[in-house]
Design a protein around this motif. Sequence first.
Motif, PDB file in Angstrom:
ATOM      1  N   GLU A   3      -1.877  -0.101   6.347  1.00 16.75           N
ATOM      2  CA  GLU A   3      -1.031  -0.949   4.669  1.00 16.75           C
ATOM      3  C   GLU A   3      -0.788  -0.058   3.822  1.00 16.75           C
ATOM      4  O   GLU A   3       1.159  -0.597   3.513  1.00 16.75           O
ATOM      5  N   THR A   4      -1.314   1.278   3.961  1.00 20.35           N
ATOM      6  CA  THR A   4      -0.719   1.475   1.915  1.00 20.35           C
ATOM      7  C   THR A   4       0.920   2.083   2.257  1.00 20.35           C
ATOM      8  O   THR A   4       1.317   2.620   1.877  1.00 20.35           O
ATOM      9  N   ALA A   5       0.755   2.811   3.937  1.00 22.63           N
ATOM     10  CA  ALA A   5       1.943   3.892   4.712  1.00 22.63           C
ATOM     11  C   ALA A   5       3.328   2.627   4.319  1.00 22.63           C
ATOM     12  O   ALA A   5       4.539   3.085   3.959  1.00 22.63           O
ATOM     13  N   LEU A   6       2.974   1.276   4.156  1.00 23.58           N
ATOM     14  CA  LEU A   6       3.961   0.609   4.594  1.00 23.58           C
ATOM     15  C   LEU A   6       4.129   0.107   3.016  1.00 23.58           C
ATOM     16  O   LEU A   6       5.860   0.136   3.160  1.00 23.58           O
ATOM     17  N   ALA A   7       3.388   0.162   2.216  1.00 27.06           N
ATOM     18  CA  ALA A   7       3.576  -0.216   0.853  1.00 27.06           C
ATOM     19  C   ALA A   7       4.324   0.963   0.063  1.00 27.06           C
ATOM     20  O   ALA A   7       5.372   0.321  -0.381  1.00 27.06           O
ATOM     21  N   LEU A   8       4.206   1.905   0.621  1.00 25.34           N
ATOM     22  CA  LEU A   8       5.116   3.453  -0.623  1.00 25.34           C
ATOM     23  C   LEU A   8       6.462   3.398   0.261  1.00 25.34           C
ATOM     24  O   LEU A   8       7.255   3.452  -0.615  1.00 25.34           O
ATOM     25  N   GLU A   9       6.646   3.459   1.681  1.00 21.51           N
ATOM     26  CA  GLU A   9       8.034   3.332   2.534  1.00 21.51           C
ATOM     27  C   GLU A   9       9.384   1.799   1.847  1.00 21.51           C
ATOM     28  O   GLU A   9       9.920   2.196   2.076  1.00 21.51           O
ATOM     29  N   LYS A  10       8.498   1.492   1.112  1.00 17.78           N
ATOM     30  CA  LYS A  10       9.232   0.010   0.729  1.00 17.78           C
ATOM     31  C   LYS A  10       9.467   0.099  -0.655  1.00 17.78           C
ATOM     32  O   LYS A  10      10.635  -0.456  -1.185  1.00 17.78           O
ATOM     33  N   LEU A  11       9.664   1.118  -1.022  1.00 12.40           N
ATOM     34  CA  LEU A  11       9.808   1.778  -2.721  1.00 12.40           C
ATOM     35  C   LEU A  11      10.706   3.190  -2.000  1.00 12.40           C
ATOM     36  O   LEU A  11      11.520   3.174  -3.544  1.00 12.40           O
ATOM     37  N   LEU A  12      10.880   3.125  -0.882  1.00 14.91           N
ATOM     38  CA  LEU A  12      12.329   4.259  -0.947  1.00 14.91           C
ATOM     39  C   LEU A  12      13.044   4.242   0.016  1.00 14.91           C
ATOM     40  O   LEU A  12      13.613   2.610   0.235  1.00 14.91           O
ATOM     41  N   PRO A  13      14.510   4.495  -0.222  1.00 12.12           N
ATOM     42  CA  PRO A  13      15.917   3.863   0.396  1.00 12.12           C
ATOM     43  C   PRO A  13      15.657   3.619   2.096  1.00 12.12           C
ATOM     44  O   PRO A  13      14.644   4.794   2.582  1.00 12.12           O
ATOM     45  N   LYS A  14      15.927   2.848   2.633  1.00 18.70           N
ATOM     46  CA  LYS A  14      16.173   2.568   3.904  1.00 18.70           C
ATOM     47  C   LYS A  14      16.429   3.486   4.579  1.00 18.70           C
ATOM     48  O   LYS A  14      15.830   4.190   6.005  1.00 18.70           O
TER      49      LYS A  14
END
Length: 312
Positions: A39-50
């Motif tokens: 969950e934490t990893a997915l939340a972080l990745e949403k902040l970054l360019p695809k």
Amino acid sequence: LQKVHVLPQTVLYIADAETFSGHEECHEQKKARKRNSKETALALEKLLPKRCQVLGLVTPGIVVTPMGSSSNQPQEIEEGEAGFALLFPKMDGVKIHTFHFSKDVKNRVFDENKFAEAGLKNNPDLRVVLLFGYNSWKSGATRFLHQIVNPLNEKSIILAGGQVESFTSLTSENAQAQPGDACGVVGLAFSGPQIQSATVLLDQDVADERTAEAAVQRLKAANIPEHNTLGFMFACVGRGYRHYKTKRNMEADAFRKFFPNVPLFGFFGHGEIGCDRIVTGNFVLRECNDIKDDLLHGYTTVMTLIHFGSSK
């Protein structure tokens, strides 16, 4: 991240296990619930360019230079929640690739063709490989790590890294569903003719301020340009303040003494990867002994510099 004005192409983030298994408020149930690392990893990745390459690691402790200035005091954080993210933008003459090799229980022999696919073979511009083993407690993990490290043990490449607890993120095209008890190696490969690097090993005999500074002074003697350069420190969980008789931040302080304007990042882990290699003028690496380097260690620290070339 809102203050970042140049979009990253590659991100390396590392956080300690407490950060990734902390609690968060759940308003519907009006109580804290345990969040998992995914969950934490997915939340972080949403902040970054695809299209960003992402590698995320979980480790027992963190080495970090706080934001604001590269001359800030680097900190060894052995307990408590901590983490950092390095955001690499597009850099002229520099290529960064993520890679992942997992142990196949059906095949004892590793297919070395996978090295070429990951840009780790037949690549004359390959300069530095940061690599991290995970689930090192599994049967066969050490043997598998040797199968990855030994073919890369060349005089033209700097290898550095260590054993982490787990990885939480990896670039989507490389990421495949892995069983939770699988073991393997993830990492970043840095290629480019302008990249310069050097590394030193602080072995078990380095146990006080004088010997720690002497080791870092050998790294300084490599004469790596310090502008547009990062420092990495991969230390054993058995070092830190326990190893230095309760004196904290010893190795990070030694690094800052000789490199006051180079930010330092890294972690405390379960084993270290690296050796003494100092760059000479034409990028031929001089080994500190004539025999083949042993790259896997315990109760040591690996200090590494990576210079990305001149930059505006």
